[in-house]
Design an enzyme around this catalytic site. Structure first.
Site: not given
Length: 540
Positions: A292, A466-468
């Site tokens: 992330d 918020y970039h899993p």
């Protein structure tokens, strides 16, 4: 119900998959979504993410206490609605660096180099600036320039240039490095989610069924480990099985996809046994390789008004609403950030390793209102973190949120890059015209000066952007979850297509790459179906 293809998850990738597989009309497609329709008006107003995050449209995931953040937990919002996270996100259109994809291909993933994926990006895109060698002109996804400008962001861009960073008009073009302004997934002042881009034109197709409020419990396999159907849970508590004649494409995202695989018996054998799930295939890597982007948010008080002043005034709010109603412009068209920068923390690097998001407002968190004073935010994140986390099923509620362990700032390089990013932000703040606009560095503040103090400040305050990604990793080794055609290893008739397949997180925001993955897997599914059909015809 029975379909040729079942797509699980109507998010960024899933909407593209369902639309593309149904457009020829020769196969039936069922698209399953745990959330509801995208009818909430705040979804379609760009700035509506302030209203939709942490609402019924959000899965509202929360990480476990993380050692790298001094034991803090972070919210990880994910969309639970048609369009998935593309209906809730900050609307920023960023593809990442060509070198990201060339690295995937170099690792053995044939067909995933930059030259391979660029046609998918172009095919998906309707670029406001027009078609060229990097951009598409007639795709379903509208990509637009900013309809809003604010002086403080312009001054940041100018100060960054005076600090030695070049201006780049198109970070999705020939090169990424430089400073400038974000491109947005908007269309005439409205959000262009993947549901709006792909499903809205496809909804009337007789061979496409969009099934909402369908919470997937598991994928069903026959004795030969072929995926044959999906068991769903309805809001009334009843379950049903929907059958797939050809394939199932799992597009539930970097959290949902590994969770569904494990619920279906594909995952770490010991963990599955511990939670009482019968094993279909022992896949230790499912749920691992979690990556992330972690952001450090510097806040500067200003001598001139920022958007904080506008939204904290009743008259300002009326003006904002009127401008949007009459012109579809102004603050209500605002994305999560206005200005952007891609930079290197070390001169020996070939490509940028940090990204800036510059916002003409400030707040204690994205879930709270803006500060009462004039200020702006300079958020910086490391683009390619080494630290990797994992997720596991929650034994107390298998269908509920899994246990998410991000493992932030677990390597010396990640720690050093976080500190270097903060220092670059501070360096830019010392150049005109930004220097004259700033009255105070509120965060981290003048008392935090050493590298050790800065790192501790990051650990205590940083948040997810918020970039899993990465939890169903694509690769050629035995531990990879999917192969280069995104087929799940150990079983048949099942693929994964979303950001979970990324071997390494891309150098930028993840919505555009997720849509590209959906475009690409739809090509693969159709190509493989044609090959099967040709073989069958030859045999006959």
């Amino acid at each position: 119900m029975e379909f040729d293809y079942i797509v699980i998850g109507a998010g960024s990738a899933g909407c593209a998959v369902a639309a593309r597989l149904s457009e020829a009309g020769d196969a039936t497609v069922g698209l399953l979504e745990a959330g509801g329709r995208d009818s909430n008006p705040w979804i379609h107003i760009p700035v509506g993410y302030f209203k939709t995050l942490n609402s019924s449209l959000d899965w509202k995931y929360m990480t476990e206490p993380d050692p790298g953040l001094n034991g803090r937990q972070l919210p990880w919002p994910r969309g639970k609605v048609l369009g998935g996270s593309s209906s809730l996100n900050g609307l920023l259109y960023v593809r990442g660096q060509p070198e990201d994809y060339d690295g995937w291909r170099q690792a053995g993933n044939t067909g995933w180099g930059w030259d391979d994926v660029l046609p998918c990006f172009r095919r998906s895109e309707k670029q406001e600036r027009g078609e060229d060698e990097f951009h598409g002109g007639d795709g379903p996804l509208s990509v637009s320039n900013m309809r809003l400008k604010r002086r403080i962001c312009d001054e940041w861009v100018e100060a960054a240039q005076n600090a030695g960073y070049e201006y780049n008009e198109d970070y999705n073009g020939a090169k990424q490095e430089g400073v400038g302004y974000f491109q947005l997934t908007t269309d005439k002042g409205f959000r262009c989610s993947s549901a709006q881009a792909y499903l809205k034109p496809a909804r009337k197709r007789k061979n496409l069924d969009i099934i909402t409020k369908a919470h997937v419990k598991r994928i069903v396999f026959d004795a030969d480990k072929r995926a044959t159907g999906v068991e769903i849970l309805r809001p009334n508590g009843k379950t049903e099985i929907i059958n797939a004649r050809r394939e199932i494409i799992l597009s539930a995202g970097a959290i949902g996809s590994p969770q569904i695989l494990m619920l279906s018996g594909i995952g770490p054998g010991e963990h599955l046994a511990d939670v009482g799930i019968d094993q279909i295939h022992d896949a230790p890597a499912v749920g691992t390789n979690l990556q992330d982007h972690l952001q450090a948010r510097l806040i500067y008080k200003c001598a001139r008004p920022t958007m904080n002043n506008e939204v904290n005034s009743i008259i300002g709010k009326v003006k904002i609403a009127a401008e949007y109603a009459l012109k579809r412009s102004g603050p209500m068209t605002m994305a999560a950030s206005l200005a952007v920068g891609f930079m290197k923390t070390r001169p020996e690097l070939a490509t940028p390793d940090i990204q800036f998001h510059i916002q003409p407002w400030s707040a204690d968190s994205t879930h709270e209102g803006p500060h009462k004073f004039s200020a702006f935010t300079a958020s910086v994140c490391q683009l390619r973190p080494e630290s990797m986390g994992h997720l596991l099923l929650n034994p107390d509620n298998l269908l509920g949120a899994p246990k998410i362990h991000p493992n932030y700032l677990a390597t010396p390089l990640d720690c050093a890059t976080a500190v270097a990013g903060v220092k670059i932000a501070q360096k830019i703040s010392g150049f005109e015209p930004l220097k004259s606009a700033i009255t105070e560095e509120l965060r981290p503040g003048p008392d935090i000066t050493t590298d050790e103090q800065l790192l501790d400040w990051v650990r205590n305050t940083a948040s997810s952007i918020y970039h899993p990604t990465g939890t169903c990793r694509m690769g050629q080794d035995d531990h990879a979850v999917v192969d280069e055609r995104l087929r799940v290893r150990g079983v048949t008739s099942l693929r994964v297509a979303d950001c979970s397949i990324m071997p390494q997180i891309v150098s930028g925001n993840t919505n555009a790459p997720a849509i590209m993955i959906g475009e690409k897997v739809s090509d693969m599914v159709r190509e493989d179906a044609q090959q099967v059909g040709s073989r069958m015809a030859g045999t006959a």
